[in-house]
Design a protein around this motif. Structure first.
Motif, short mmCIF file in Angstrom:
data_model
loop_
_atom_site.label_atom_id
_atom_site.label_comp_id
_atom_site.label_asym_id
_atom_site.label_seq_id
_atom_site.Cartn_x
_atom_site.Cartn_y
_atom_site.Cartn_z
N VAL A 60 -26.51 31.10 116.66
CA VAL A 60 -25.56 32.22 116.60
C VAL A 60 -24.23 31.82 117.25
N ALA A 61 -24.31 31.16 118.38
CA ALA A 61 -23.08 30.71 119.07
C ALA A 61 -22.30 29.73 118.20
N ARG A 62 -22.99 28.80 117.56
CA ARG A 62 -22.31 27.83 116.69
C ARG A 62 -21.69 28.50 115.48
N LEU A 63 -22.39 29.48 114.91
CA LEU A 63 -21.82 30.23 113.78
C LEU A 63 -20.53 30.92 114.19
N ALA A 83 -18.56 30.14 116.62
CA ALA A 83 -17.53 29.14 116.93
C ALA A 83 -16.87 28.59 115.67
N THR A 84 -17.57 28.66 114.54
CA THR A 84 -16.99 28.15 113.29
C THR A 84 -16.23 29.21 112.51
N GLY A 85 -16.16 30.43 113.06
CA GLY A 85 -15.40 31.49 112.40
C GLY A 85 -16.23 32.53 111.68
N ILE A 86 -17.54 32.38 111.69
CA ILE A 86 -18.41 33.41 111.11
C ILE A 86 -18.25 34.68 111.95
N ASN A 87 -18.08 35.83 111.28
CA ASN A 87 -17.95 37.08 112.03
C ASN A 87 -18.99 38.12 111.65
N SER A 88 -19.86 37.79 110.69
CA SER A 88 -20.86 38.75 110.22
C SER A 88 -22.17 38.05 109.91
N LEU A 89 -23.26 38.73 110.26
CA LEU A 89 -24.59 38.23 109.94
C LEU A 89 -25.31 39.28 109.09
N ARG A 90 -26.01 38.84 108.09
CA ARG A 90 -26.89 39.72 107.32
C ARG A 90 -28.30 39.43 107.78
N LEU A 91 -29.01 40.46 108.24
CA LEU A 91 -30.35 40.29 108.78
C LEU A 91 -31.35 41.07 107.93
N PRO A 92 -31.99 40.40 106.97
CA PRO A 92 -33.01 41.08 106.16
C PRO A 92 -34.25 41.39 107.01
N ILE A 93 -34.70 42.64 106.92
CA ILE A 93 -35.90 43.06 107.64
C ILE A 93 -36.83 43.79 106.67
N GLY A 94 -38.07 44.00 107.09
CA GLY A 94 -39.04 44.71 106.26
C GLY A 94 -39.41 46.04 106.89
N TYR A 136 -37.73 40.60 118.46
CA TYR A 136 -36.94 39.48 117.94
C TYR A 136 -35.69 40.00 117.22
N VAL A 137 -35.82 41.13 116.52
CA VAL A 137 -34.63 41.75 115.91
C VAL A 137 -33.63 42.10 117.01
N ASP A 138 -34.12 42.72 118.08
CA ASP A 138 -33.25 43.08 119.21
C ASP A 138 -32.57 41.84 119.79
N ARG A 139 -33.30 40.77 119.87
CA ARG A 139 -32.75 39.53 120.42
C ARG A 139 -31.59 39.03 119.57
N VAL A 140 -31.76 39.03 118.25
CA VAL A 140 -30.68 38.60 117.35
C VAL A 140 -29.48 39.53 117.50
N LEU A 141 -29.73 40.84 117.59
CA LEU A 141 -28.64 41.80 117.75
C LEU A 141 -27.90 41.58 119.07
N ASP A 142 -28.63 41.29 120.13
CA ASP A 142 -27.99 41.00 121.43
C ASP A 142 -27.13 39.75 121.36
N TRP A 143 -27.62 38.71 120.71
CA TRP A 143 -26.83 37.48 120.57
C TRP A 143 -25.57 37.75 119.75
N ALA A 144 -25.73 38.49 118.67
CA ALA A 144 -24.57 38.80 117.84
C ALA A 144 -23.53 39.55 118.65
N ASP A 145 -23.95 40.51 119.44
CA ASP A 145 -23.02 41.25 120.29
C ASP A 145 -22.35 40.32 121.29
N LYS A 146 -23.13 39.46 121.91
CA LYS A 146 -22.60 38.53 122.90
C LYS A 146 -21.50 37.64 122.32
N TYR A 147 -21.65 37.25 121.06
CA TYR A 147 -20.68 36.33 120.44
C TYR A 147 -19.71 37.05 119.49
N GLY A 148 -19.69 38.38 119.55
CA GLY A 148 -18.70 39.15 118.80
C GLY A 148 -18.92 39.22 117.30
#
Length: 173
Positions: A83-86, A88-99, A120-132
């Motif tokens: 997530v941090a590397r994404l 850093a490369t200019g990615i600003n949005s993540l699509r997270l498919p869930i069931g 684990y979903v919460d973890r991804v959301l926290d990382w996304a928030d941390k990296y904007g």
């Protein structure tokens, strides 16, 4: 302004920001073409011992073994470093498919196959928030399969328009 846009309107931000996104596919809705390594173990099996989607992965392995393998997958498929590397490369949005089965287990998912997945979903959301990063939560798989393909959670033969669903899946909540 001279750009003929509403770029000076603070209420529109971040909505006027260009989206540079990445799909975090096959994290919670397994697709063999994205994560073949999870499915190699089923090569050579018959219809009852081969998994081709998330539901059959849980059914064939059983909830305990499937959850063990899924937790290892969740720990490694998307990490904070990714997530941090994404970001850093200019990615600003993540699509997270869930069931939908992550919220209330049913069928092949019952018995604990996806136990712990919401953490684990919460973890991804926290990382996304941390990296904007913004996140689109995509309820990608629902009961009964929306298209009959593996990306709906369960591969099945669907006949479009042949019947009206008799069972309401209700709201997730």
């Amino acid at each position: 302004d001279d750009t003929m846009t509403c770029s000076s309107d603070a209420h529109l931000n971040p909505w006027v920001e260009k989206i540079y996104g990445v799909n975090l596919g096959s994290l919670f809705v397994l697709e063999p073409w994205i994560t073949p390594s999870l499915f190699y173990q089923f090569l050579g099996g018959d219809a009852n011992s081969t998994a081709m989607d998330t539901a059959s992965f849980c059914r064939v392995l059983g909830p305990k073994e499937a959850n063990k393998q899924l937790r290892r997958h969740w720990d490694t498929w998307v990490t904070e470093e990714h997530v941090a590397r994404l970001a850093a490369t200019g990615i600003n949005s993540l699509r997270l498919p869930i069931g939908d089965y992550q919220f209330k287990a049913y069928g092949s998912y019952a018995g604990g196959c996806f136990e712990g997945s919401l953490e684990y979903v919460d973890r991804v959301l926290d990382w996304a928030d941390k990296y904007g990063l913004q996140v689109l939560l995509d309820i990608h798989a629902v009961r009964g399969s929306q298209n009959g393909f593996d990306n709906s959670g369960e591969t099945m033969d669907l006949r479009w328009g042949s019947t009206v669903a008799e069972t309401s899946v209700g709201m997730v909540g």
